[in-house]
Design an enzyme around this catalytic site. Structure first.
Site, PDB file in Angstrom:
ATOM      1  N   HIS A 184      -2.418   7.200   7.300  1.00 43.29           N
ATOM      2  CA  HIS A 184      -1.470   8.115   6.664  1.00 43.29           C
ATOM      3  C   HIS A 184      -2.159   9.424   6.252  1.00 43.29           C
ATOM      4  O   HIS A 184      -1.551  10.490   6.291  1.00 43.29           O
ATOM      5  CB  HIS A 184      -0.860   7.478   5.407  1.00 43.29           C
ATOM      6  N   GLY A 223       0.841  -1.185   0.000  1.00 44.41           N
ATOM      7  CA  GLY A 223       0.000   0.000   0.000  1.00 44.41           C
ATOM      8  C   GLY A 223       0.878   1.237   0.000  1.00 44.41           C
ATOM      9  O   GLY A 223       2.024   1.191   0.471  1.00 44.41           O
ATOM     10  N   HIS A 240      -3.940   1.067   8.061  1.00 46.39           N
ATOM     11  CA  HIS A 240      -2.602   1.669   8.008  1.00 46.39           C
ATOM     12  C   HIS A 240      -2.574   2.826   6.993  1.00 46.39           C
ATOM     13  O   HIS A 240      -2.066   3.911   7.294  1.00 46.39           O
ATOM     14  CB  HIS A 240      -1.596   0.577   7.622  1.00 46.39           C
ATOM     15  N   GLU A 241      -3.148   2.591   5.820  1.00 48.43           N
ATOM     16  CA  GLU A 241      -3.070   3.610   4.762  1.00 48.43           C
ATOM     17  C   GLU A 241      -3.990   4.796   5.045  1.00 48.43           C
ATOM     18  O   GLU A 241      -3.611   5.942   4.800  1.00 48.43           O
ATOM     19  CB  GLU A 241      -3.397   2.987   3.397  1.00 48.43           C
ATOM     20  N   GLN A 244       3.025   9.887   1.447  1.00 47.75           N
ATOM     21  CA  GLN A 244       4.325   9.198   1.443  1.00 47.75           C
ATOM     22  C   GLN A 244       5.189   9.565   0.237  1.00 47.75           C
ATOM     23  O   GLN A 244       6.385   9.261   0.226  1.00 47.75           O
ATOM     24  CB  GLN A 244       4.125   7.678   1.465  1.00 47.75           C
ATOM     25  N   CYS A 304       6.441   0.034   7.471  1.00 51.17           N
ATOM     26  CA  CYS A 304       5.996   1.150   6.644  1.00 51.17           C
ATOM     27  C   CYS A 304       7.163   1.599   5.780  1.00 51.17           C
ATOM     28  O   CYS A 304       8.289   1.700   6.264  1.00 51.17           O
ATOM     29  CB  CYS A 304       5.529   2.289   7.547  1.00 51.17           C
ATOM     30  N   LEU A 305       6.889   1.884   4.524  1.00 50.50           N
ATOM     31  CA  LEU A 305       7.946   2.343   3.619  1.00 50.50           C
ATOM     32  C   LEU A 305       8.524   3.688   4.062  1.00 50.50           C
ATOM     33  O   LEU A 305       9.615   4.051   3.652  1.00 50.50           O
ATOM     34  CB  LEU A 305       7.394   2.456   2.192  1.00 50.50           C
TER      35      LEU A 305
HETATM   36 ZN    ZN Z   1       2.946   3.311   5.833  1.00 49.06          ZN
END
Ligand code: ZN
Length: 217
Positions: free
Chosen positions: A175, A69, A171-172, A74, A129-130
């Protein structure tokens, strides 16, 4: 900034022209944009070439990372746009897939989401998480959620999700509110990816919690 380019051939009047598409760089924890509330996109914006291109670039960026995702903050854009895809499970055993209730989720786009918790039950597992590299944390998440949103054609969509897909959505959508998984994780159990692979990868969540001294194990 890492630049990666792929060439996409587009048939046009019998010719093939090359359109350069760029994988975007992923901003890391500490960047203010990750802590801002993202704004909604209008229907006109969603249908614009700019946002349609951004969706393609986010898809490519997510696949290259790789991740399951990616939310627009991000890549430094404070708008309510998410791409999700969770198809590659070759690194997980059948037992792990079942424990996490992780099933294939094809690529799709989530815009202006409204998320409602559908289950009192919470499930705990490691997530990463990226934008928070090299760290994993155990995060309690609702087992089931309902998301009302728009898709990439600005059409209304209702998503009912359970298990790992529900975790990805939570999670997304976090963000877009300026929330990172580390805000919800048990901080005493934060783990490096290296140690996760070395110590916990094949263990059940019960064994992991016992091993890390978490209450309720
Ligand atoms: Zn993330």
């Amino acid at each position: 900034m890492i630049l990666r380019w792929i060439a996409v051939g587009i048939p046009l009047l019998g010719y093939s022209i090359e359109v350069k598409m760029q994988a975007l760089s992923i901003v890391q924890a500490g960047e203010p944009v990750l802590r801002q509330k993202a704004r909604e996109l209008s229907v006109e914006e969603i249908l614009s070439p700019e946002i349609q291109d951004l969706i393609e670039e986010m898809k490519m960026t997510m696949r290259e990372a790789p991740g399951v995702g990616l939310a627009a903050p991000q890549i430094g854009r404070s708008v309510q746009l998410i791409v999700i895809e969770d198809m590659n499970h070759s690194h997980l055993t059948q037992e792990q897939l079942e424990e996490r209730k992780r099933f294939p989720v094809p690529f799709h786009v989530v815009i202006n989401p409204r998320l409602a918790i559908e289950s009192e039950a919470h499930v705990e597992f490691f997530e990463g998480c990226l934008s928070v590299p090299a760290l994993l944390g155990i995060v309690p998440r609702a087992e089931a959620v309902r998301v009302e949103c728009l898709n990439e054609r600005a059409e209304p969509v209702v998503i009912q999700a359970q298990g790992w897909y529900a975790r990805i959505l939570q999670h997304e959508v976090d963000h877009l509110q300026g929330t990172l998984f580390i805000d919800r994780a048990y901080l005493s159990a934060l783990t490096t990816q290296e140690n996760y692979m070395k110590l916990w990868n094949k263990k059940s969540i019960k064994k992991i919690k016992e091993g890390l001294g978490l209450p309720g194990a």
